[in-house]
Design an enzyme around this catalytic site. Sequence first.
Site, short mmCIF file in Angstrom:
data_model
loop_
_atom_site.label_atom_id
_atom_site.label_comp_id
_atom_site.label_asym_id
_atom_site.label_seq_id
_atom_site.Cartn_x
_atom_site.Cartn_y
_atom_site.Cartn_z
N SER A 71 0.81 -1.16 0.13
CA SER A 71 -0.18 0.00 0.16
C SER A 71 0.93 1.32 0.00
O SER A 71 0.26 2.23 -0.15
CB SER A 71 -1.07 -0.01 1.20
OG SER A 71 -2.15 -0.76 0.90
N LYS A 74 0.32 3.41 -2.86
CA LYS A 74 -1.02 4.34 -2.87
C LYS A 74 -0.58 5.81 -2.97
O LYS A 74 -1.43 6.47 -3.67
CB LYS A 74 -1.78 4.08 -1.90
CG LYS A 74 -2.66 2.52 -2.20
CD LYS A 74 -3.25 2.20 -0.72
CE LYS A 74 -3.89 0.61 -1.04
NZ LYS A 74 -4.64 0.21 0.12
N TYR A 198 -4.19 -2.68 -9.97
CA TYR A 198 -3.94 -2.31 -8.66
C TYR A 198 -3.03 -3.39 -7.94
O TYR A 198 -2.28 -3.03 -7.29
CB TYR A 198 -5.42 -2.38 -7.89
CG TYR A 198 -5.17 -2.41 -6.22
CD1 TYR A 198 -4.70 -1.29 -5.60
CD2 TYR A 198 -5.62 -3.66 -5.81
CE1 TYR A 198 -4.86 -1.29 -4.29
CE2 TYR A 198 -5.38 -3.70 -4.29
CZ TYR A 198 -5.17 -2.47 -3.51
OH TYR A 198 -5.16 -2.56 -2.40
N TYR A 250 -4.37 4.00 8.11
CA TYR A 250 -5.72 3.58 8.09
C TYR A 250 -6.26 3.56 9.75
O TYR A 250 -6.12 4.70 10.24
CB TYR A 250 -5.87 2.06 8.05
CG TYR A 250 -4.91 1.55 6.67
CD1 TYR A 250 -5.64 2.06 5.47
CD2 TYR A 250 -3.83 1.21 6.68
CE1 TYR A 250 -4.86 1.96 4.05
CE2 TYR A 250 -3.21 0.92 5.36
CZ TYR A 250 -3.60 1.18 4.32
OH TYR A 250 -3.12 1.06 3.23
N VAL A 268 1.30 -3.63 3.59
CA VAL A 268 1.23 -4.87 4.75
C VAL A 268 2.74 -5.44 4.35
O VAL A 268 3.06 -6.60 5.14
CB VAL A 268 0.21 -5.69 4.36
CG1 VAL A 268 -1.07 -4.94 5.13
CG2 VAL A 268 -0.14 -6.12 2.78
O1 DON Z 1 -5.01 -4.98 -1.39
C1 DON Z 1 -4.42 -5.36 -0.30
O2 DON Z 1 -4.90 -6.08 0.45
C2 DON Z 1 -2.82 -5.24 -0.37
N1 DON Z 1 -2.28 -5.27 -1.88
C3 DON Z 1 -2.36 -3.90 0.18
C4 DON Z 1 -2.90 -3.60 1.42
C5 DON Z 1 -1.72 -2.87 2.19
O3 DON Z 1 -0.67 -2.87 2.14
C6 DON Z 1 -2.54 -2.21 3.46
N2 DON Z 1 -1.55 -1.48 4.22
N3 DON Z 1 -1.36 -1.60 5.14
#
Ligand code: DON
Length: 317
Positions: A71, A74, A198, A250, A268
């Site tokens: 993420s 983003k 994405y 978040y 993540v």
């Molecule tokens: O869409 C997802 O779940 C992952 N590709 C990205 C989520 C993420 O990194 C949330 N961050 N803390």
Amino acid sequence: MAKSVLSTSALRTIVTEIAAEMAASEDRGNVAAYIPELACIDPHRFALAIVTPEGEVIAAGDADMPFSIQSVSKAFTLAVALGQMGEALWTRVGREPSGDPFNSIVQLEHEQGIPRNPFINAGAIAVTDAILSGYEPREAIAHILEFIRYTAGDDEILIDENVARSEEATGFRNAALANFMRDFGNVTCEPAMTLGVYYHQCAVVMSARQLAMAGRFLAFDGCLRPGGSRVISGRMARQINALMLTCGHYDGSGEFAFRVGLPGKSGVGGGILAVAPGRASIGCWSPGLNAVGNSKLASLALEMLADRTGWSVFAPH
Ligand code: DON
């Protein structure tokens, strides 16, 4: 021109000491297991890298070890979309903290398919859909990767296809978000295509050093260094920083702002990009996550860094 108040050697000592303290830590959080390809990463890794206004890189730990930025991407896709369509993007995504987990769907129905902000998954999927509109998925992916390579000054940065495929195979929640927004008209492309782009942006692989380099345009008001090549307008860079501060972690965003006091974007994969405006772009990585999905030790290390340097968007410059 903004200057780092600390000498390079003082900063180097701080970074080295934090890395040593983090290496010794036993409470490292849990590696993300919901993306199968990420479940096998060694939780003992830690990296910290800082780029100063003078372009010097101060790094410690596993600063050249690549990891999945997830993420953190983003922040880059938001810059790409704002560059592409400007203020019109804000008809598709809001600018308020959600207070919900990154993959939550609950607010979307009440708010007619307009995600709260560009950093929760729903918001990032809407932003990616805006970038994809009018292009083939491979063109949009290439455009995003090119932007990241340019900001990092590094053409070697790649996408890990295995991670992208791993997410594609297991991303049922993201598919729900994309389809739900498609129904509201806020995903305009084929949801599977938007999700494909994405997942590829999330699967970009970078080291903490590359991440710190790529974040320079956010630290230096839209430029790669103070007064240097412009990537986006200063106004846009400040807007992205504001969103990173309020929404970049978040439902842990308030806590991060309280403890660290700097804009940051987590992923993540355990990475965090943080910026001390005018002073430094910071890449930090440790794969173990806390309960809300942000890197446990990278958050702690950034708190220590902010304490020891005095860097904070709330402190006088
Ligand atoms: O869409 C997802 O779940 C992952 N590709 C990205 C989520 C993420 O990194 C949330 N961050 N803390």
